[in-house]
Design a protein around this motif. Structure first.
Motif, mmCIF file in Angstrom:
data_model
loop_
_atom_site.group_PDB
_atom_site.id
_atom_site.type_symbol
_atom_site.label_atom_id
_atom_site.label_comp_id
_atom_site.label_asym_id
_atom_site.label_seq_id
_atom_site.Cartn_x
_atom_site.Cartn_y
_atom_site.Cartn_z
ATOM 1 N N SER A 135 48.504 109.252 18.519
ATOM 2 C CA SER A 135 49.106 109.507 19.861
ATOM 3 C C SER A 135 50.246 110.614 20.233
ATOM 4 C CB SER A 135 49.931 108.080 20.111
ATOM 5 O OG SER A 135 50.672 107.880 19.151
ATOM 6 N N ALA A 136 50.674 111.169 18.798
ATOM 7 C CA ALA A 136 51.646 112.057 18.781
ATOM 8 C C ALA A 136 50.814 113.432 19.325
ATOM 9 C CB ALA A 136 52.358 112.326 17.735
ATOM 10 N N VAL A 137 49.657 113.622 18.778
ATOM 11 C CA VAL A 137 48.900 114.762 18.883
ATOM 12 C C VAL A 137 48.484 114.788 20.650
ATOM 13 C CG1 VAL A 137 46.707 115.925 18.561
ATOM 14 C CG2 VAL A 137 47.880 114.952 16.672
ATOM 15 N N PHE A 138 48.008 113.485 20.912
ATOM 16 C CA PHE A 138 47.563 113.324 22.199
ATOM 17 C C PHE A 138 48.449 113.852 23.323
ATOM 18 C CE2 PHE A 138 47.621 110.366 25.806
ATOM 19 C CZ PHE A 138 46.788 110.973 26.662
ATOM 20 N N VAL A 139 49.884 113.264 23.289
ATOM 21 C CA VAL A 139 50.900 113.687 24.000
ATOM 22 C C VAL A 139 51.196 115.016 23.829
ATOM 23 C CG1 VAL A 139 52.893 112.804 22.691
ATOM 24 C CG2 VAL A 139 52.743 112.438 24.943
ATOM 25 N N GLY A 140 51.156 115.382 22.929
ATOM 26 C CA GLY A 140 51.784 117.105 22.672
ATOM 27 C C GLY A 140 50.696 117.794 23.630
ATOM 28 N N PHE A 141 49.431 117.535 23.357
ATOM 29 C CA PHE A 141 48.333 118.173 23.901
ATOM 30 C C PHE A 141 48.409 118.064 25.471
ATOM 31 C CE2 PHE A 141 44.276 118.451 26.019
ATOM 32 C CZ PHE A 141 43.500 119.572 25.612
ATOM 33 N N LEU A 142 48.817 116.954 26.058
ATOM 34 C CA LEU A 142 49.021 116.742 27.277
ATOM 35 C C LEU A 142 50.020 117.211 28.106
ATOM 36 C CD1 LEU A 142 47.421 114.692 29.434
ATOM 37 C CD2 LEU A 142 49.228 113.024 28.883
ATOM 38 N N SER A 143 51.366 117.529 27.458
ATOM 39 C CA SER A 143 52.266 118.172 27.716
ATOM 40 C C SER A 143 52.118 119.670 27.931
ATOM 41 C CB SER A 143 53.538 118.034 26.710
ATOM 42 O OG SER A 143 54.687 118.814 27.073
ATOM 43 N N GLN A 144 51.211 120.392 26.965
ATOM 44 C CA GLN A 144 51.029 121.670 26.948
ATOM 45 C C GLN A 144 50.006 121.953 28.068
ATOM 46 O OE1 GLN A 144 49.470 123.188 23.281
ATOM 47 N NE2 GLN A 144 51.298 122.896 22.181
ATOM 48 N N LEU A 145 48.992 120.793 28.475
ATOM 49 C CA LEU A 145 48.068 120.931 29.582
ATOM 50 C C LEU A 145 48.789 121.049 30.759
ATOM 51 C CD1 LEU A 145 45.023 121.141 30.175
ATOM 52 C CD2 LEU A 145 45.163 118.685 30.465
ATOM 53 N N GLN A 146 49.801 119.973 31.114
ATOM 54 C CA GLN A 146 50.538 120.069 32.101
ATOM 55 C C GLN A 146 51.283 121.701 32.402
ATOM 56 O OE1 GLN A 146 54.275 120.175 32.565
ATOM 57 N NE2 GLN A 146 54.223 120.086 34.940
ATOM 58 N N GLN A 147 51.675 122.144 31.401
ATOM 59 C CA GLN A 147 52.527 123.427 31.696
ATOM 60 C C GLN A 147 51.497 124.801 32.142
ATOM 61 O OE1 GLN A 147 54.935 124.270 28.258
ATOM 62 N NE2 GLN A 147 55.099 122.264 28.026
ATOM 63 N N ARG A 148 50.021 124.584 31.914
ATOM 64 C CA ARG A 148 49.194 125.558 32.252
ATOM 65 C C ARG A 148 48.771 125.466 33.655
ATOM 66 N NH1 ARG A 148 44.494 125.962 27.979
ATOM 67 N NH2 ARG A 148 43.727 127.543 29.577
ATOM 68 N N VAL A 149 49.104 124.523 34.395
ATOM 69 C CA VAL A 149 48.751 124.250 35.957
ATOM 70 C C VAL A 149 49.890 124.181 36.519
ATOM 71 C CG1 VAL A 149 46.607 122.792 34.854
ATOM 72 C CG2 VAL A 149 48.688 121.662 35.736
ATOM 73 N N ASP A 150 49.398 124.559 38.008
ATOM 74 C CA ASP A 150 50.572 124.678 38.796
ATOM 75 C C ASP A 150 50.596 123.774 40.321
ATOM 76 O OD1 ASP A 150 48.292 125.967 40.119
ATOM 77 O OD2 ASP A 150 49.218 127.970 40.546
ATOM 78 N N LYS A 151 49.738 122.628 39.948
ATOM 79 C CA LYS A 151 49.593 121.905 40.955
ATOM 80 C C LYS A 151 49.432 120.320 40.176
ATOM 81 C CE LYS A 151 45.890 123.642 42.116
ATOM 82 N NZ LYS A 151 44.522 124.345 42.959
ATOM 83 N N PRO A 152 49.426 119.386 41.167
ATOM 84 C CA PRO A 152 49.279 117.891 40.432
ATOM 85 C C PRO A 152 48.224 117.668 39.439
ATOM 86 C CG PRO A 152 50.035 117.692 42.766
ATOM 87 C CD PRO A 152 49.769 119.015 42.410
ATOM 88 N N LEU A 153 48.340 117.083 38.319
ATOM 89 C CA LEU A 153 47.154 117.301 37.485
ATOM 90 C C LEU A 153 46.685 115.730 37.273
ATOM 91 C CD1 LEU A 153 45.338 118.713 34.971
ATOM 92 C CD2 LEU A 153 47.499 117.953 33.698
ATOM 93 N N VAL A 154 45.280 115.687 37.635
ATOM 94 C CA VAL A 154 44.924 114.137 37.210
ATOM 95 C C VAL A 154 43.682 114.356 36.209
ATOM 96 C CG1 VAL A 154 43.433 112.373 38.321
ATOM 97 C CG2 VAL A 154 45.006 113.733 39.643
ATOM 98 N N VAL A 155 44.254 113.593 35.136
ATOM 99 C CA VAL A 155 43.373 113.571 33.913
ATOM 100 C C VAL A 155 42.475 112.341 33.687
ATOM 101 C CG1 VAL A 155 43.472 113.773 31.394
ATOM 102 C CG2 VAL A 155 45.303 114.819 32.600
ATOM 103 N N ILE A 156 41.048 112.519 33.710
ATOM 104 C CA ILE A 156 40.061 111.315 33.321
ATOM 105 C C ILE A 156 40.165 111.131 31.921
ATOM 106 C CG2 ILE A 156 37.924 110.549 33.810
ATOM 107 C CD1 ILE A 156 37.909 112.300 36.381
ATOM 108 N N LEU A 157 40.127 110.025 31.373
ATOM 109 C CA LEU A 157 40.102 109.653 30.099
ATOM 110 C C LEU A 157 39.717 108.178 29.716
ATOM 111 C CD1 LEU A 157 43.710 109.687 28.490
ATOM 112 C CD2 LEU A 157 42.883 109.322 31.044
#
Length: 243
Positions: A135-157
């Motif tokens: 889970s730590a790897v997942f939330v860290g990845f998700l945080s980095q993903l959010q920083q690379r987009v400039d609009k609301p992010l919807v993640v299908i998983l």
């Protein structure tokens, strides 16, 4: 007859040899020469699981609506998933020339884990590592993903436990406040996560069937991600068959 052995003592994988070549094999840009010559099967048979057909259909309609919003520029849509790539290539069906066998060395090796998000902008955001996925790897990845987009992010998983662990609920709440929405799929619905198609094609079309060193495996996976959209292409918005 016993199973043949590799020089180093590992088992040798022998592909199947049907008498006829299958029809309707899917083609994807970037397929290896070896895969084409051997007629390697892109889509392995998937066992049917019991699932809620009503929930599946509702999720399909919701995803179609999200894709429309992404095409309109309202949101960034992402398919997120994890996969493992072994040093020994996954066994699969093949149709080699008559009278020939396709064998590869299959000594034991390690598994390279990959977490990736396929964005509606066309990018692939990958992370590859030899450690276990948690889970730590997942939330860290998700945080980095959010920083690379400039609009609301919807993640299908999917509903993997690492995506919903209690230990990361506070971090997920912060990400939600920053515009990240997690769209969880119904159980037994991998067809709805388009990145599952990417994993299959990487393993069964874009990667040659061979044994790899750790370094070679890292290089080959990185090469695909670095050249995604150029040498290796898939359409994010392509209509998918859900049957």
């Amino acid at each position: 007859m016993g199973q043949p052995k590799a020089v180093d003592g590992g088992a040798t994988v022998r592909t199947a040899q049907p008498s006829t070549r299958p029809t309707g094999t899917h083609q994807h840009t970037g397929g290896s020469t070896q895969a084409r010559e051997l007629c390697l099967e892109t889509h392995a048979p998937q066992p049917k699981k019991k699932r809620d057909d009503t929930a599946f259909e509702q999720a399909r309609e919701q995803i179609d609506a999200l894709k429309a919003r992404a095409q309109a520029g309202e949101i960034e849509l992402a398919y997120l998933d994890e996969a493992g790539f072994g040093q020994v290539h996954p066994n699969r069906s093949a149709w080699p020339p008559c009278g020939q066998q396709h064998c590869i060395d299959a000594p034991r090796g390690r598994r390279l884990n990959v977490m990736a998000a396929w964005l509606s902008s066309g990018e692939i955001a990958p992370a590859q590592y030899w450690e276990h996925t948690n889970s730590a790897v997942f939330v860290g990845f998700l945080s980095q993903l959010q920083q690379r987009v400039d609009k609301p992010l919807v993640v299908i998983l999917d509903n993997a436990s690492i995506h919903k662990a209690k230990a990361i609920q506070a971090e997920l709440k912060l990400l939600e406040q920053r515009g990240v929405t997690l769209h969880f799929l119904p159980t037994y619905s991998p067809e709805l996560n388009r990145i599952e198609t990417l994993w299959r094609i990487m393993k069964h079309r874009w990667l040659d069937a061979c044994h790899r060193t750790k370094e070679k495996l890292e290089q080959d996976i990185k090469h695909i991600f670095d050249n995604f959209g150029k040498l290796y292409t898939l359409n994010f918005f392509e209509k998918t068959s859900y049957s």
